[in-house]
Scaffold this motif. Structure first.
Motif, PDB file in Angstrom:
ATOM      1  N   SER A   1       0.846  -1.191   0.000  1.00 17.94           N
ATOM      2  CA  SER A   1       0.000   0.000   0.000  1.00 17.94           C
ATOM      3  C   SER A   1       0.881   1.241   0.000  1.00 17.94           C
TER       4      SER A   1
ATOM      5  N   GLN B   1      -5.132   3.477  -8.813  1.00 17.23           N
ATOM      6  CA  GLN B   1      -4.453   2.875  -7.664  1.00 17.23           C
ATOM      7  C   GLN B   1      -4.245   1.376  -7.883  1.00 17.23           C
TER       8      GLN B   1
ATOM      9  N   GLN C   1      -0.566  -0.501  -7.959  1.00 22.03           N
ATOM     10  CA  GLN C   1      -0.281  -1.534  -6.964  1.00 22.03           C
ATOM     11  C   GLN C   1      -0.099  -2.906  -7.607  1.00 22.03           C
TER      12      GLN C   1
ATOM     13  N   ILE D   1       3.423  10.232  -6.513  1.00 18.31           N
ATOM     14  CA  ILE D   1       2.437   9.897  -5.484  1.00 18.31           C
ATOM     15  C   ILE D   1       2.622  10.902  -4.359  1.00 18.31           C
TER      16      ILE D   1
ATOM     17  N   LYS E   1      -1.801   9.746  -2.798  1.00 15.39           N
ATOM     18  CA  LYS E   1      -2.661   9.927  -3.964  1.00 15.39           C
ATOM     19  C   LYS E   1      -1.828  10.015  -5.244  1.00 15.39           C
TER      20      LYS E   1
ATOM     21  N   ASN F   1      -6.733  10.700  -9.517  1.00 14.69           N
ATOM     22  CA  ASN F   1      -6.502   9.614  -8.567  1.00 14.69           C
ATOM     23  C   ASN F   1      -7.836   8.910  -8.335  1.00 14.69           C
TER      24      ASN F   1
END
Length: 453
Positions: A375, A435, A439, A398, A402, A430
């Motif tokens: 995360s 996201q 990730q 980032i 965000k 965002n």
């Protein structure tokens, strides 16, 4: 195709100026494919203040070619091109003025990087070429000489094309450049495309983007579009007029750019994004004894998660990797339902959290490492990876957990100043999809570097 131009003149009364130096870089939207640079004898004296500004004096131009001697080359290199210049009204006016003196009506489409910069990079302190490129970390040598200023404008224009997420510059270019007939259209389009990683845009005859996609091999993917016989592909084949593309240098930026621009442009042949591109998520909680527990569940927009997954198989595979990499407890991960110790404890791969042999404090230190790895909540970081050229790197910003956007840089000092980073970044929204993309990619791939700040 674009002809990026900078002209130095004698100065003097309006429409009485003469060209003293001209530089033209022919730019295909990705790289310079031709160039022409020359001093020019204006056959009139240069104003003293211009000599001080440019360093070009009358003696330097004594044996330089006159404008009529370079006119043919200028026509050739700018044919079927849009003229691009910083303050294009000036440079285009001077070119037309010199050709008019020769009895030739010179006409081209034109674009001004001052106006484009004001639209795509708002709120800059100055839009003069020198101050603007300095704010963007773009190197500028030989200021107020045609070649140096034109080359800086090439780099600025490349950045503006990247920031033009609505594709207005390319759409205008497509409409103003006629192509070949329908019979050879698909073959011609494929031949002109690269075998590189990036995002491609399929346009109709009006220049409108009707489909956006990404691929590790753009040429191969477009060939699949044009040879498939499914219903959507047939419609695209009938409507396609041309295909433009943007190299991204790596797949992560291609995925983010595709996600952003499909949402923004809503091409008619892209499936409407009515649902998220992921369905499962990793959640955390604490049991009654204070141990951190991880659980895979259906993605819920109301719940905060650690990371997301496209499908159940991907989620389970990641959970197993977490178990092995961090020596966590099968019971605390929900992988072994038992009243006693888990199986991994018997083979010494679990430290005993399942039977309270390992303290919650010690166990949670490793569990927190999982959260930190998977995360980026509340983190400030730059993800650095391959760029479009060998001397270039890509960057993802980032901030406060965000996703802010993507960009490219050539010089390491650009990354030392967060203000420059924010200027070169193409802002992006965002959202849960972006996201998930970041990730998911970082779970499977190791970027060149991650800088936390």
């Amino acid at each position: 195709m674009y002809a990026i131009v900078d002209i130095e003149t004698t100065g003097g009364k309006y429409n009485e100026e003469g060209v003293t130096e001209i530089a033209i870089y022919k730019f295909d939207g990705h790289k310079v494919v031709d160039q022409f640079i020359s001093l020019v004898n204006p056959e009139k004296p240069i104003q003293p203040f211009v000599v001080n500004l440019t360093g070009i004096n009358n003696e330097m131009l004594r044996n330089a070619p006159k404008f009529y001697e370079v006119a043919k080359r200028i026509v050739e290199i700018t044919t079927d091109c849009t003229i691009v210049a910083h303050n294009a009204k000036f440079d285009y006016r001077i070119m037309r003025l010199e050709f008019r003196r020769l009895g030739y009506e010179y006409q081209r489409q034109s674009l001004c990087t001052v106006e484009l910069s004001k639209k795509l990079i708002p709120n800059m302190p100055s839009y003069s070429l020198g101050k603007l490129v300095k704010s963007l970390g773009i190197p500028l040598t030989d200021r107020h000489r045609a070649s140096g200023d034109a080359l800086a404008t090439v780099k600025l224009f490349k950045l503006l094309l990247q920031k033009d997420s609505k594709k207005e510059i390319i759409t205008t270019s497509v409409k103003s450049n006629p192509k070949t007939n329908l019979d050879t259209k698909l073959v011609r389009i494929i031949d002109e495309l690269p075998s590189s990683t990036g995002v491609y845009y399929i346009h109709n005859e009006k220049g409108e983007v009707i489909y956006i996609g990404k691929s590790k091999n753009i040429k191969k993917r477009i060939n699949q579009h044009f040879t498939s016989d499914n219903h959507k592909s047939k419609k695209i084949q009938n409507e396609v007029y041309t295909v433009t593309f943007e190299n991204t240098g790596n797949e992560l930026l291609a995925l983010l750019k595709e996600n952003e621009e499909i949402k923004k442009n809503k091409p008619k042949y892209n499936r409407a994004l009515k649902r998220d591109i992921f369905t499962y998520a990793l959640y955390q909680s604490k049991d009654k004894h204070g141990y951190i527990q991880f659980k895979i569940g259906k993605a819920d927009p109301e719940k905060e998660n650690i990371t997301t997954f496209t499908n159940s198989a991907q989620a389970k595979s990641t959970l197993q990797r977490i178990l092995d990499d961090f020596e966590l407890c099968q019971k605390k991960l929900g992988l072994h339902q038992t009243r006693g110790s888990c199986f991994n404890y018997s083979i010494k791969k679990c430290h005993g959290a399942c039977i309270a042999e390992e303290s919650a404090e010690d166990y949670n230190k490793r569990a927190q490492q999982v959260i930190n790895k998977y995360s980026y909540t509340n983190k400030n970081m730059l993800i650095i990876d391959r760029g479009r050229d060998v001397d270039e790197k890509s960057v993802i910003l980032i901030e406060d957990g965000k996703f802010c956007g993507i960009g490219y840089f050539n010089l390491n000092h650009q990354m030392d100043d967060i203000a420059i980073v924010k200027n070169i970044i193409t802002p992006m929204k965002n959202n849960r999809d972006s996201q998930h993309i970041i990730q998911s990619y970082l779970r499977k791939n190791k970027p060149f570097r991650i800088i936390e700040f």
